[in-house]
Design a protein around this motif. Structure first.
Motif, short mmCIF file in Angstrom:
data_model
loop_
_atom_site.label_atom_id
_atom_site.label_comp_id
_atom_site.label_asym_id
_atom_site.label_seq_id
_atom_site.Cartn_x
_atom_site.Cartn_y
_atom_site.Cartn_z
N ASP A 233 0.85 -1.19 0.00
CA ASP A 233 0.00 0.00 0.00
C ASP A 233 0.89 1.24 0.00
O ASP A 233 1.26 1.76 1.06
N SER A 234 1.23 1.71 -1.18
CA SER A 234 2.19 2.80 -1.31
C SER A 234 1.63 4.14 -0.85
O SER A 234 2.39 5.10 -0.68
N ARG A 235 0.32 4.22 -0.64
CA ARG A 235 -0.29 5.48 -0.20
C ARG A 235 -0.55 5.53 1.30
O ARG A 235 -1.05 6.52 1.81
N SER A 236 -0.20 4.46 2.00
CA SER A 236 -0.47 4.39 3.44
C SER A 236 0.48 5.31 4.21
O SER A 236 1.56 5.67 3.73
N THR A 237 0.04 5.67 5.41
CA THR A 237 0.87 6.51 6.27
C THR A 237 2.20 5.83 6.58
O THR A 237 3.24 6.48 6.64
N GLY A 238 2.16 4.51 6.78
CA GLY A 238 3.38 3.76 7.08
C GLY A 238 4.38 3.83 5.95
O GLY A 238 5.58 4.03 6.16
N CYS A 239 3.90 3.70 4.70
CA CYS A 239 4.79 3.76 3.54
C CYS A 239 5.40 5.15 3.40
O CYS A 239 6.60 5.30 3.19
N LEU A 240 4.56 6.17 3.52
CA LEU A 240 5.06 7.54 3.40
C LEU A 240 6.10 7.86 4.47
O LEU A 240 7.06 8.57 4.22
N SER A 241 5.91 7.29 5.67
CA SER A 241 6.87 7.52 6.76
C SER A 241 8.22 6.90 6.45
O SER A 241 9.27 7.52 6.67
N TYR A 242 8.22 5.67 5.93
CA TYR A 242 9.50 5.03 5.62
C TYR A 242 10.18 5.69 4.42
O TYR A 242 11.42 5.76 4.36
N GLN A 243 9.40 6.20 3.48
CA GLN A 243 10.01 6.94 2.38
C GLN A 243 10.64 8.24 2.89
O GLN A 243 11.72 8.63 2.45
N ALA A 244 9.96 8.88 3.85
CA ALA A 244 10.53 10.09 4.45
C ALA A 244 11.80 9.77 5.22
O ALA A 244 12.77 10.54 5.19
N LEU A 245 11.82 8.63 5.91
CA LEU A 245 13.03 8.20 6.64
C LEU A 245 14.18 7.99 5.67
O LEU A 245 15.31 8.43 5.93
N ALA A 246 13.91 7.31 4.55
CA ALA A 246 14.96 7.07 3.56
C ALA A 246 15.52 8.39 3.04
O ALA A 246 16.75 8.55 2.91
N GLU A 247 14.66 9.33 2.75
CA GLU A 247 15.11 10.64 2.25
C GLU A 247 15.95 11.36 3.31
O GLU A 247 16.97 11.98 2.99
N GLU A 248 15.52 11.28 4.57
CA GLU A 248 16.28 11.92 5.65
C GLU A 248 17.66 11.29 5.79
O GLU A 248 18.67 11.99 5.93
N LEU A 249 17.71 9.97 5.74
CA LEU A 249 18.98 9.27 5.87
C LEU A 249 19.91 9.60 4.70
O LEU A 249 21.09 9.88 4.90
N LEU A 250 19.37 9.61 3.50
CA LEU A 250 20.19 9.91 2.32
C LEU A 250 20.66 11.36 2.32
O LEU A 250 21.79 11.66 1.92
N HIS A 251 19.80 12.24 2.79
CA HIS A 251 20.17 13.66 2.87
C HIS A 251 21.33 13.86 3.84
O HIS A 251 22.28 14.60 3.56
N LYS A 252 21.26 13.17 4.99
CA LYS A 252 22.36 13.26 5.97
C LYS A 252 23.66 12.73 5.37
O LYS A 252 24.74 13.28 5.60
N SER A 253 23.54 11.64 4.61
CA SER A 253 24.73 11.05 3.98
C SER A 253 25.37 12.03 3.00
O SER A 253 26.59 12.14 2.92
N ARG A 254 24.52 12.73 2.23
CA ARG A 254 25.05 13.71 1.27
C ARG A 254 25.73 14.87 1.99
O ARG A 254 26.76 15.37 1.55
N GLN A 255 25.17 15.29 3.12
CA GLN A 255 25.76 16.39 3.91
C GLN A 255 27.14 16.00 4.43
O GLN A 255 28.07 16.79 4.37
N VAL A 256 27.23 14.76 4.93
CA VAL A 256 28.51 14.28 5.47
C VAL A 256 29.55 14.19 4.35
O VAL A 256 30.71 14.57 4.51
N ALA A 257 29.11 13.68 3.18
CA ALA A 257 30.02 13.53 2.04
C ALA A 257 30.54 14.89 1.55
O ALA A 257 31.68 15.04 1.12
N ALA A 258 29.66 15.91 1.64
CA ALA A 258 30.04 17.25 1.20
C ALA A 258 31.01 17.90 2.18
O ALA A 258 31.82 18.72 1.80
#
Length: 258
Positions: A233-258
């Motif tokens: 269920d890609s539209r569920s609150t749970g799915c949106l939360s994990y997608q937001a977590l992935a984006e947050e994690l990847l954003h932090k990784s890019r900041q550290v790399a920079a």
């Protein structure tokens, strides 16, 4: 691999496997090649990715014991860019069988080395204990994601796990870091939830993810269908939360790399 994340908490029922499966799927959904390793003898991450218990006879156990090259054990999941090295019932005996092997804490790290350049991220689902299997995951990892419920006993478990991470860093893996602490099964209506969240943020500051994972029926249903929430269920609150977590994690990784 840019990062190998061990999803660890010695306390059961905190959303550890749910986080491993859905974070891996969400990162893969951004186009990155992700390898998940199921180090839990219960094999819930394996079944949650579409491989029901008993359908596979070989997995990470054979790689740890040197019986099979790890590249022969990789399974492609239904999620594009997501592969898994599964767990099977054989892994249940690994604690006893591997304890006499020299450098036993390095077995997973050594097994993964030949295929590390084929993937962008590794996600290791750990068993709910501070065992030899968890130790192998922490030695192989670059960092640890700690899912925790907002309840009093979770705070005690968190201090125990952070102490273990420090010991592993000192003895085996100097680069090991706590990637982040993830608040799971969050019910914003409960005062205790807010109290525990405030205390964790006071102690660990920016190590606590802004993204939290709510209690969500669709998220609970997905494993029984052998699917990450992204496919269920890609539209569920749970799915949106994990997608937001992935984006947050990847954003932090890019900041550290920079």
């Amino acid at each position: 691999m840019k990062k190998v994340l061990a999803i660890a908490n010695q306390k059961g029922g905190v959303g550890k496997t749910t986080t491993a499966v859905n974070l891996a799927a969400s990162i893969a959904n951004t186009g990155r090649r992700v390898l998940m390793v199921d180090m839990d003898p219960q094999a819930n991450a394996t079944s949650g990715c579409g491989f029901p218990k008993g359908t596979l006879t070989e997995g990470i156990y054979e790689a740890l014991g040197g019986e099979r090259p790890i590249r022969e054990l990789i399974q492609l999941t239904e999620v594009p860019n997501l592969w898994i090295i599964p767990s099977t019932r054989n892994l249940a005996g690994a604690e006893v069988e591997l304890v006499t092997i020299e450098n036993r804490e390095q077995l997973l790290k050594d097994a993964l080395a030949p295929i590390a350049d084929q993937f962008d991220y590794g996600i290791i689902d750990c068993p709910p204990s501070l065992s030899l299997l968890t130790l192998n995951a922490l030695v192989a990892a670059t960092s640890v994601v700690i899912p925790m419920q907002c309840e009093y006993y979770a705070l005690e478990g968190l201090s125990e796990l952070t102490a273990t991470v420090e010991k592993v860093r000192s003895a085996f893996n100097p680069g090991l870091e706590i990637e982040g602490i993830l608040l799971t099964m969050v019910d914003a209506r409960m005062n205790l939830t807010q109290q525990v969240a405030d205390e964790v943020r006071a102690h660990f500051a920016d190590k606590v993810y802004r993204t939290t994972i709510p209690r969500n029926v669709r998220l609970s249903e997905a494993p029984s269908h052998g699917k990450p929430i992204l496919l269920y269920d890609s539209r569920s609150t749970g799915c949106l939360s994990y997608q937001a977590l992935a984006e947050e994690l990847l954003h932090k990784s890019r900041q550290v790399a920079a």
